[in-house]
Each structure stands twice: as C-alpha cells, then as structure tokens.
Design a protein around this motif. Structure first.
Motif, PDB file in Angstrom:
ATOM      1  N   GLY A  75     -10.717   4.499  -5.684  1.00 55.71           N
ATOM      2  CA  GLY A  75      -8.773   4.744  -5.320  1.00 55.71           C
ATOM      3  C   GLY A  75      -8.736   3.162  -5.171  1.00 55.71           C
ATOM      4  O   GLY A  75      -9.824   2.103  -4.647  1.00 55.71           O
ATOM      5  N   PRO A  76      -7.242   2.738  -4.494  1.00 60.23           N
ATOM      6  CA  PRO A  76      -6.652   1.351  -4.260  1.00 60.23           C
ATOM      7  C   PRO A  76      -7.111   1.436  -3.202  1.00 60.23           C
ATOM      8  O   PRO A  76      -7.392   2.227  -2.146  1.00 60.23           O
ATOM      9  CB  PRO A  76      -5.557   1.942  -4.544  1.00 60.23           C
ATOM     10  CG  PRO A  76      -5.102   3.765  -4.254  1.00 60.23           C
ATOM     11  CD  PRO A  76      -5.868   3.591  -5.162  1.00 60.23           C
ATOM     12  N   SER A  77      -6.912   0.036  -2.311  1.00 58.68           N
ATOM     13  CA  SER A  77      -7.924  -0.643  -1.102  1.00 58.68           C
ATOM     14  C   SER A  77      -5.796  -0.836  -0.781  1.00 58.68           C
ATOM     15  O   SER A  77      -5.130  -0.849  -1.179  1.00 58.68           O
ATOM     16  CB  SER A  77      -8.131  -1.493  -1.396  1.00 58.68           C
ATOM     17  OG  SER A  77      -7.541  -2.660  -1.501  1.00 58.68           O
ATOM     18  N   VAL A  78      -5.768  -0.729   0.549  1.00 59.38           N
ATOM     19  CA  VAL A  78      -4.825  -1.728   1.660  1.00 59.38           C
ATOM     20  C   VAL A  78      -3.784  -2.527   0.848  1.00 59.38           C
ATOM     21  O   VAL A  78      -3.382  -2.928   1.395  1.00 59.38           O
ATOM     22  CB  VAL A  78      -4.914  -1.344   2.841  1.00 59.38           C
ATOM     23  CG1 VAL A  78      -4.638  -2.066   3.439  1.00 59.38           C
ATOM     24  CG2 VAL A  78      -5.730  -0.399   3.131  1.00 59.38           C
ATOM     25  N   ALA A  79      -4.581  -3.594   0.792  1.00 56.77           N
ATOM     26  CA  ALA A  79      -4.639  -5.288   0.204  1.00 56.77           C
ATOM     27  C   ALA A  79      -4.096  -4.923  -1.851  1.00 56.77           C
ATOM     28  O   ALA A  79      -3.208  -5.790  -1.288  1.00 56.77           O
ATOM     29  CB  ALA A  79      -5.846  -6.108  -0.603  1.00 56.77           C
TER      30      ALA A  79
END
Length: 97
Positions: A75-79
C-alpha cells in the motif's frame, strides 16, 4: 499492482442508504459487504508490519485492509500522499498497547 484497498464492497446505491457510510471513515470490519474474498487478502501476523508508521492507513477505504498483509506491504506510504491531502480526523494511534 492491485489497489483493492481503494474499493468498497458495495455499489453506489447501497452506499447511499448504508448506516456505515460516514464521510471520511472506512467501512467497518464487521460489515458483511466489507469482507474481502480476494486471493491477496491475508491477515497479517507480524506486529512490525502491522505497526508500520510509514504506511498511509487513510488510503484504505475498508478497515479489513488495515490488517491485510497485501495492503500493509504494498500500500501507499504517508510520503506518497498528495500535497494538501488532509488526513482523517480522529485518534492518530492505530492500536492501544
């Protein structure tokens, strides 16, 4: 990569009358339409993966994704979050230990 964590388990008509459909909140794990039947869905057993502070948990529209190994690893990261995107309101802690 399958971005299944972006898909709800119900259609638009169903969402219009769903008592769980609260804007900005994920589908609760106990909703029968939020259950995941995909081959990629595996409940994560590793606390280091579950507690990853870099994962963007707000990207998952269903709570079941938030403890799925597929989302937690791919999944996507906060960055990666778009500039100006607002994080969900509420408690920033995922777990009380």
């Amino acid at each position: 990569m399958a971005r299944c964590w972006e898909l709800r388990g119900c259609d638009e008509e169903m969402r219009s009358r769903c008592p769980h459909n609260i804007p900005g909140e994920p589908c609760p794990a106990d909703c029968r339409f939020a259950a995941c039947e995909r081959d990629t869905h595996v409940v994560c057993q590793d606390f280091n993966v579950l507690l990853n502070p870099e994962r963007d948990y707000d990207a998952a529209v269903k709570e079941v994704c938030r403890f799925c190994e597929h989302f937690l690893v791919r999944g996507p990261s906060v960055a990666d979050r778009e500039a100006g995107a607002v994080a969900r309101q509420g408690n920033p802690n995922r777990f009380l230990l």
